[in-house]
Design a protein around this motif. Structure first.
Motif, PDB file in Angstrom:
ATOM      1  N   ASP A  16      17.013 -10.247 -14.155  1.00 17.58           N
ATOM      2  CA  ASP A  16      16.299 -11.536 -13.634  1.00 17.58           C
ATOM      3  C   ASP A  16      17.384 -12.321 -13.125  1.00 17.58           C
ATOM      4  O   ASP A  16      17.050 -13.051 -12.180  1.00 17.58           O
ATOM      5  CB  ASP A  16      15.571 -12.049 -14.657  1.00 17.58           C
ATOM      6  CG  ASP A  16      14.255 -11.258 -14.963  1.00 17.58           C
ATOM      7  OD1 ASP A  16      13.785 -10.177 -14.194  1.00 17.58           O
ATOM      8  OD2 ASP A  16      13.671 -11.448 -16.107  1.00 17.58           O
TER       9      ASP A  16
ATOM     10  N   GLY B 218       6.311  -6.180 -13.690  1.00 11.22           N
ATOM     11  CA  GLY B 218       6.110  -7.375 -14.992  1.00 11.22           C
ATOM     12  C   GLY B 218       6.987  -7.517 -16.038  1.00 11.22           C
ATOM     13  O   GLY B 218       6.899  -8.443 -16.744  1.00 11.22           O
TER      14      GLY B 218
ATOM     15  N   GLU C 152       9.925  -8.472 -17.897  1.00 10.48           N
ATOM     16  CA  GLU C 152      10.788  -9.625 -17.932  1.00 10.48           C
ATOM     17  C   GLU C 152      11.898  -9.514 -18.828  1.00 10.48           C
ATOM     18  O   GLU C 152      11.614  -8.924 -19.795  1.00 10.48           O
ATOM     19  CB  GLU C 152       9.950 -11.141 -18.213  1.00 10.48           C
ATOM     20  CG  GLU C 152       8.963 -11.351 -17.372  1.00 10.48           C
ATOM     21  CD  GLU C 152       8.142 -12.491 -17.793  1.00 10.48           C
ATOM     22  OE1 GLU C 152       8.440 -13.180 -18.756  1.00 10.48           O
ATOM     23  OE2 GLU C 152       7.360 -12.790 -16.823  1.00 10.48           O
ATOM     24  N   GLY C 153      13.227 -10.146 -18.612  1.00 14.83           N
ATOM     25  CA  GLY C 153      14.095 -10.083 -19.417  1.00 14.83           C
ATOM     26  C   GLY C 153      14.859  -8.774 -19.561  1.00 14.83           C
ATOM     27  O   GLY C 153      15.541  -8.325 -20.493  1.00 14.83           O
TER      28      GLY C 153
ATOM     29  N   ARG D 182      10.706  -4.221 -13.161  1.00 12.44           N
ATOM     30  CA  ARG D 182      10.653  -5.776 -12.901  1.00 12.44           C
ATOM     31  C   ARG D 182       9.513  -6.097 -11.892  1.00 12.44           C
ATOM     32  O   ARG D 182       9.014  -7.015 -12.175  1.00 12.44           O
ATOM     33  CB  ARG D 182      12.052  -6.157 -12.141  1.00 12.44           C
ATOM     34  CG  ARG D 182      12.227  -7.635 -12.168  1.00 12.44           C
ATOM     35  CD  ARG D 182      13.476  -8.075 -11.269  1.00 12.44           C
ATOM     36  NE  ARG D 182      13.625  -9.426 -11.425  1.00 12.44           N
ATOM     37  CZ  ARG D 182      13.353 -10.305 -10.437  1.00 12.44           C
ATOM     38  NH1 ARG D 182      12.662  -9.991  -9.253  1.00 12.44           N
ATOM     39  NH2 ARG D 182      13.238 -11.797 -10.210  1.00 12.44           N
TER      40      ARG D 182
ATOM     41  N   GLN E 258       8.099  -2.310 -20.948  1.00  7.42           N
ATOM     42  CA  GLN E 258       7.372  -3.677 -20.924  1.00  7.42           C
ATOM     43  C   GLN E 258       7.244  -3.531 -22.539  1.00  7.42           C
ATOM     44  O   GLN E 258       6.771  -4.914 -22.910  1.00  7.42           O
ATOM     45  CB  GLN E 258       5.817  -3.073 -20.419  1.00  7.42           C
ATOM     46  CG  GLN E 258       4.928  -4.489 -20.537  1.00  7.42           C
ATOM     47  CD  GLN E 258       5.377  -5.459 -19.626  1.00  7.42           C
ATOM     48  OE1 GLN E 258       5.461  -5.251 -18.382  1.00  7.42           O
ATOM     49  NE2 GLN E 258       5.578  -6.723 -20.012  1.00  7.42           N
TER      50      GLN E 258
END
Length: 233
Positions: free
Chosen positions: A182, A148, A150-151, A145, A111
């Protein structure tokens, strides 16, 4: 890099120069520079493998390592200094670290956009090909994922030694084969199905793809005779 990471890189670079005659790295320019990345690495060289990856990658990765290492005070200090994340294996009785802690710590690192490295075979191998990888890496990716992150990009790192037991031998590191989780999640999760780390079909599908990619990057010969013949060629 942070001051601590620069010191780690300097120490590791000195050690690599003393141990190996040459280290060759192949990866796209800036490939491991930024963003949350989970690297699956082959594990032929034991304790030398993390050193090779620190030297080869653009930033110092957070390693997921067996929690038994933390039992010894000097090793515990080093592992904490480099930000390693302990994982418990059932055969390591009494270590006391739960894998819930490992997953949450790894999610937090990703994260924050860090590079996390794992040896998904779970063991150091002495065969001319990698072992089947465990599902833990896929569960981490899907869980991150879902939490939370992302990428997230999944990458493979194959480490090749001309002679892992010899001083002043050569090493080749092949880093690449990215999976944009994603963008490609539909490849692993059927429409309407769950993409949670508890979904066995999704975990197995992602594990299969990550293992195929690691076999492309890592030594993966049919037998030792083939390996030696191709090395000579």
């Amino acid at each position: 890099m942070s001051r601590s990471d620069r010191i780690i890189r300097k120490i590791v670079s000195w050690a690599m120069g003393a141990i190996y005659r040459r280290v060759e790295v192949r990866q796209p320019e800036g490939f491991t520079t930024r963003g949350p990345q989970l690297a699956n690495a082959s594990h032929f060289g034991g304790f030398s493998d993390p050193l090779v990856l620190v030297h080869a990658m653009d930033r110092v990765p957070r390693f997921i390592a067996r929690d038994v290492i933390w039992r010894f005070a000097p090793a515990r200090w080093v592992m904490n200094w480099v930000g390693a994340i302990p994982v418990h294996k059932p055969e390591d009785k009494g270590a006391g670290t739960t894998n819930d802690q490992m997953f949450s710590s790894t999610y937090a690192a990703l994260q924050e956009g860090e590079l996390v490295a794992i040896f998904p075979e779970g063991i150091t191998v002495d065969t001319p090909q990698i072992a089947s990888i465990k599902t833990g890496s896929a569960r981490i990716a899907l869980g991150a994922r879902a939490s939370g992150v992302e990428g997230l990009t999944l990458i493979s790192a194959g480490i090749h030694y001309t002679n892992k037991a010899a001083l002043r031998s050569e090493v080749f590191v092949d880093i690449g084969w990215p999976i944009d989780l994603d963008a490609s999640i539909d490849d692993f999760v059927p429409e309407g199905a769950s993409d949670a780390p508890s979904d066995h079909a999704a975990v197995n599908a992602l594990t299969h793809t990550m293992e195929a990619n690691l076999r492309r990057a890592a030594p993966n010969f049919e037998d030792w005779s083939t390996a030696h013949s191709l090395a000579a060629a």
